[in-house]
Design a protein around this motif. Structure first.
Motif, PDB file in Angstrom:
ATOM      1  N   VAL A   1       0.844  -1.200   0.000  1.00  0.00           N
ATOM      2  CA  VAL A   1       0.000   0.000   0.000  1.00  0.00           C
ATOM      3  C   VAL A   1       0.876   1.246   0.000  1.00  0.00           C
ATOM      4  N   GLY A   2       0.485   2.253  -0.776  1.00  0.00           N
ATOM      5  CA  GLY A   2       1.241   3.512  -0.850  1.00  0.00           C
ATOM      6  C   GLY A   2       0.424   4.701  -0.387  1.00  0.00           C
ATOM      7  N   TRP A   3       0.463   5.759  -1.185  1.00  0.00           N
ATOM      8  CA  TRP A   3      -0.248   7.001  -0.870  1.00  0.00           C
ATOM      9  C   TRP A   3      -1.663   6.966  -1.455  1.00  0.00           C
ATOM     10  N   LEU A   4      -2.611   7.567  -0.730  1.00  0.00           N
ATOM     11  CA  LEU A   4      -3.956   7.810  -1.256  1.00  0.00           C
ATOM     12  C   LEU A   4      -4.216   9.306  -1.130  1.00  0.00           C
ATOM     13  N   ALA A   5      -4.621   9.941  -2.240  1.00  0.00           N
ATOM     14  CA  ALA A   5      -4.833  11.390  -2.246  1.00  0.00           C
ATOM     15  C   ALA A   5      -6.239  11.706  -2.714  1.00  0.00           C
ATOM     16  N   TYR A   6      -6.716  12.880  -2.306  1.00  0.00           N
ATOM     17  CA  TYR A   6      -8.069  13.322  -2.665  1.00  0.00           C
ATOM     18  C   TYR A   6      -7.991  14.692  -3.314  1.00  0.00           C
ATOM     19  N   GLY A   7      -8.581  14.807  -4.489  1.00  0.00           N
ATOM     20  CA  GLY A   7      -8.626  16.096  -5.168  1.00  0.00           C
ATOM     21  C   GLY A   7      -9.282  15.963  -6.522  1.00  0.00           C
ATOM     22  N   GLY A   8      -9.947  17.026  -6.944  1.00  0.00           N
ATOM     23  CA  GLY A   8     -10.601  16.990  -8.242  1.00  0.00           C
ATOM     24  C   GLY A   8     -10.737  18.386  -8.817  1.00  0.00           C
ATOM     25  N   GLY A   9     -11.034  18.458 -10.113  1.00  0.00           N
ATOM     26  CA  GLY A   9     -11.290  19.731 -10.766  1.00  0.00           C
ATOM     27  C   GLY A   9     -10.083  20.651 -10.753  1.00  0.00           C
ATOM     28  N   ASP A  10     -10.376  21.973 -10.748  1.00  0.00           N
ATOM     29  CA  ASP A  10      -9.306  22.960 -10.780  1.00  0.00           C
ATOM     30  C   ASP A  10      -8.405  22.861  -9.553  1.00  0.00           C
ATOM     31  N   GLN A  11      -8.991  22.456  -8.407  1.00  0.00           N
ATOM     32  CA  GLN A  11      -8.183  22.339  -7.192  1.00  0.00           C
ATOM     33  C   GLN A  11      -7.093  21.290  -7.375  1.00  0.00           C
ATOM     34  N   LEU A  12      -7.421  20.184  -8.029  1.00  0.00           N
ATOM     35  CA  LEU A  12      -6.416  19.148  -8.281  1.00  0.00           C
ATOM     36  C   LEU A  12      -5.325  19.683  -9.199  1.00  0.00           C
ATOM     37  N   ILE A  13      -5.717  20.371 -10.264  1.00  0.00           N
ATOM     38  CA  ILE A  13      -4.746  20.867 -11.240  1.00  0.00           C
ATOM     39  C   ILE A  13      -3.725  21.777 -10.557  1.00  0.00           C
ATOM     40  N   SER A  14      -4.216  22.702  -9.730  1.00  0.00           N
ATOM     41  CA  SER A  14      -3.301  23.653  -9.094  1.00  0.00           C
ATOM     42  C   SER A  14      -2.484  23.019  -7.980  1.00  0.00           C
ATOM     43  N   SER A  15      -3.037  22.024  -7.286  1.00  0.00           N
ATOM     44  CA  SER A  15      -2.368  21.482  -6.107  1.00  0.00           C
ATOM     45  C   SER A  15      -1.316  20.432  -6.439  1.00  0.00           C
ATOM     46  N   LEU A  16      -1.285  19.936  -7.677  1.00  0.00           N
ATOM     47  CA  LEU A  16      -0.304  18.902  -8.019  1.00  0.00           C
ATOM     48  C   LEU A  16       1.136  19.371  -7.796  1.00  0.00           C
ATOM     49  N   ALA A  17       1.356  20.680  -7.966  1.00  0.00           N
ATOM     50  CA  ALA A  17       2.711  21.206  -7.793  1.00  0.00           C
ATOM     51  C   ALA A  17       3.201  21.076  -6.362  1.00  0.00           C
ATOM     52  N   THR A  18       2.288  20.854  -5.413  1.00  0.00           N
ATOM     53  CA  THR A  18       2.686  20.764  -4.009  1.00  0.00           C
ATOM     54  C   THR A  18       3.105  19.349  -3.604  1.00  0.00           C
ATOM     55  N   CYS A  19       2.888  18.370  -4.482  1.00  0.00           N
ATOM     56  CA  CYS A  19       3.149  16.970  -4.111  1.00  0.00           C
ATOM     57  C   CYS A  19       4.614  16.708  -3.793  1.00  0.00           C
ATOM     58  N   GLN A  20       5.491  17.218  -4.643  1.00  0.00           N
ATOM     59  CA  GLN A  20       6.905  16.885  -4.488  1.00  0.00           C
ATOM     60  C   GLN A  20       7.434  17.285  -3.118  1.00  0.00           C
ATOM     61  N   GLU A  21       7.004  18.436  -2.610  1.00  0.00           N
ATOM     62  CA  GLU A  21       7.492  18.879  -1.312  1.00  0.00           C
ATOM     63  C   GLU A  21       7.057  17.924  -0.211  1.00  0.00           C
ATOM     64  N   THR A  22       5.794  17.467  -0.269  1.00  0.00           N
ATOM     65  CA  THR A  22       5.303  16.531   0.736  1.00  0.00           C
ATOM     66  C   THR A  22       6.031  15.198   0.645  1.00  0.00           C
ATOM     67  N   LEU A  23       6.237  14.702  -0.571  1.00  0.00           N
ATOM     68  CA  LEU A  23       6.945  13.433  -0.750  1.00  0.00           C
ATOM     69  C   LEU A  23       8.372  13.515  -0.216  1.00  0.00           C
ATOM     70  N   ALA A  24       9.017  14.668  -0.464  1.00  0.00           N
ATOM     71  CA  ALA A  24      10.388  14.839   0.022  1.00  0.00           C
ATOM     72  C   ALA A  24      10.426  14.933   1.547  1.00  0.00           C
ATOM     73  N   GLU A  25       9.449  15.620   2.130  1.00  0.00           N
ATOM     74  CA  GLU A  25       9.407  15.739   3.591  1.00  0.00           C
ATOM     75  C   GLU A  25       9.258  14.378   4.260  1.00  0.00           C
ATOM     76  N   ARG A  26       8.510  13.494   3.632  1.00  0.00           N
ATOM     77  CA  ARG A  26       8.279  12.165   4.191  1.00  0.00           C
ATOM     78  C   ARG A  26       9.329  11.146   3.742  1.00  0.00           C
ATOM     79  N   HIS A  27      10.246  11.570   2.859  1.00  0.00           N
ATOM     80  CA  HIS A  27      11.255  10.642   2.313  1.00  0.00           C
ATOM     81  C   HIS A  27      10.568   9.410   1.709  1.00  0.00           C
ATOM     82  N   HIS A  28       9.489   9.676   0.998  1.00  0.00           N
ATOM     83  CA  HIS A  28       8.675   8.587   0.444  1.00  0.00           C
ATOM     84  C   HIS A  28       8.291   8.957  -0.992  1.00  0.00           C
ATOM     85  N   PRO A  29       9.211   8.798  -1.945  1.00  0.00           N
ATOM     86  CA  PRO A  29       8.908   9.147  -3.338  1.00  0.00           C
ATOM     87  C   PRO A  29       7.965   8.126  -3.969  1.00  0.00           C
ATOM     88  N   VAL A  30       7.416   8.489  -5.128  1.00  0.00           N
ATOM     89  CA  VAL A  30       6.536   7.581  -5.859  1.00  0.00           C
ATOM     90  C   VAL A  30       7.094   7.364  -7.261  1.00  0.00           C
TER      91      VAL A  30
END
Length: 365
Positions: free
Chosen positions: A214-243
């Motif tokens: 099991v890995g990551w599960l994320a929630y997002g849709g529409g314009d909010q998803l489009i804009s928020s994708l840029a924030t993923c890398q920072e969270t993945l790096a903070e957790r030392h858990h890349p995808v």
């Protein structure tokens, strides 16, 4: 401000006569944090479009081709801005510009342009090397309104390459983060569009017999998803858990599939792995009972469905051309649990790959 008022304010900043309605809808969403997830959003946007027409601000499309009939009420694909005749405005008086904004002395500047640049000019004069901050914070500092610069990326001085958000404003965008939940250590992420489907999958994955799958599960849709994708890398790096595998599961309708295509483009710019459809979930959803909606444009349907692999894309096209859609809620928790075989590895099932056998002992590791 009402949604119609926010749309009208955005229209005043546009130079083109014809504007995509999706741009106006985003302006309405930005002014009301509850609107993007409201079940009445489509009705509110339709009423706002009619209000703009009634007060003479815009002209709406005359034929069916100009309207999105994928859900009710229909929404226009575009509006045409109606501009009243104006007497020529007096050119603003010249002012002294800092060297980084010297271009302003060579261009015909409107009062709106000068009002935009004047606070930036002071910033460049007094604190040219100030620490960069989120754009909304700089907007509040310079203009007393955190949303004043929300559309700065579309301003003609920015698109012309004259005004720089990081350079002149010393700011950077700070979109709302994608809601990401680290359910296990596996190097994949599944993004789900609807909260009910997200909740069902979260329960199934939390009970998966091989938790290391099991890995990551994320929630997002529409314009909010489009804009928020840029924030993923920072969270993945903070957790030392890349995808290494990134999947998306949306509604089987035009909006959901078009959102998936836009998201697939955005992940490349964000430095993320290619976005793939969660084919296993889509195929399970295709076996459920659809709901009827007004039939959409055939070319648009085929283009949207092309995000899915060929056999599933064909099924989606036939579904949508028949005036039917499948929301994720049509695949309830028991069916989600039943479609995933706990005796087989998880990721291939989500991706819709042929049945595979889990290596011996993995489920008990």
């Amino acid at each position: 401000m009402t949604p119609a008022q926010r749309m009208a304010a955005l229209l005043q900043t546009q130079t083109r006569l014809r504007i995509r309605f999706a741009i106006l809808a985003r302006a309405a969403d930005d002014g009301d944090s509850s609107l993007p997830t409201s079940p009445r959003r489509r009705r509110i946007l339709a009423d706002a479009a009619q209000e703009l027409k009634d007060n003479g601000t815009v002209r709406l499309p005359a034929g069916d081709q100009g309207w999105d009939h994928s859900a009710h009420p229909p929404l226009p694909h575009w509006v045409e801005r109606l501009t009243p005749r104006r007497t020529p405005a007096a050119r603003p008086a010249p002012r002294a510009w800092t060297q980084p904004l010297a271009f302003a002395a060579r261009l015909p500047m409107s009062h709106a342009d000068q009002n935009l640049l004047a606070p930036i000019n002071l910033l460049q004069r007094d604190r040219p090397d100030t620490e960069p901050v989120p754009l909304a914070e700089r907007s509040y500092e310079l203009y007393g309104d955190e949303k004043h610069l929300a559309r700065i990326s579309t301003h003609h001085l920015v698109t012309a390459g004259l005004l720089s958000v990081p350079g002149h404003l010393r700011a950077f965008p700070a979109p709302a983060p994608l809601a990401m939940f680290e359910l296990g250590p596996a190097p994949w992420m599944l993004i789900v569009e609807n909260s009910a489907a997200f909740t069902s999958l979260r329960r199934v994955l939390n009970a998966w017999p091989a938790p290391q799958e099991v890995g990551w599960l994320a929630y997002g849709g529409g314009d909010q998803l489009i804009s928020s994708l840029a924030t993923c890398q920072e969270t993945l790096a903070e957790r030392h858990h890349p995808v290494t595998d990134l999947m998306l599961y949306t509604d089987l309708d035009i909006d959901g599939l078009e959102c998936a295509q836009l998201a697939a483009e955005r992940v490349q710019a964000a430095g993320l792995p290619p976005l793939k459809p969660a084919v296993g979930l889509y195929r399970a959803l295709l076996g459920r009972s659809p709901r009827t909606v007004p039939t959409g444009d055939a070319d648009r349907i085929r283009a949207a469905a092309s995000w899915l692999p060929a056999p599933d894309a064909d099924c989606a096209v036939q579904l949508l051309l028949s005036g039917k859609v499948l929301r994720q809620e049509a695949l309830p928790l028991p069916e989600v649990r039943a479609m995933l075989d706990p005796d087989g590895p998880l990721l291939p099932q989500l991706l819709g790959h042929p049945a595979a056998v889990r290596p011996t002992g993995k489920a008990d590791a």
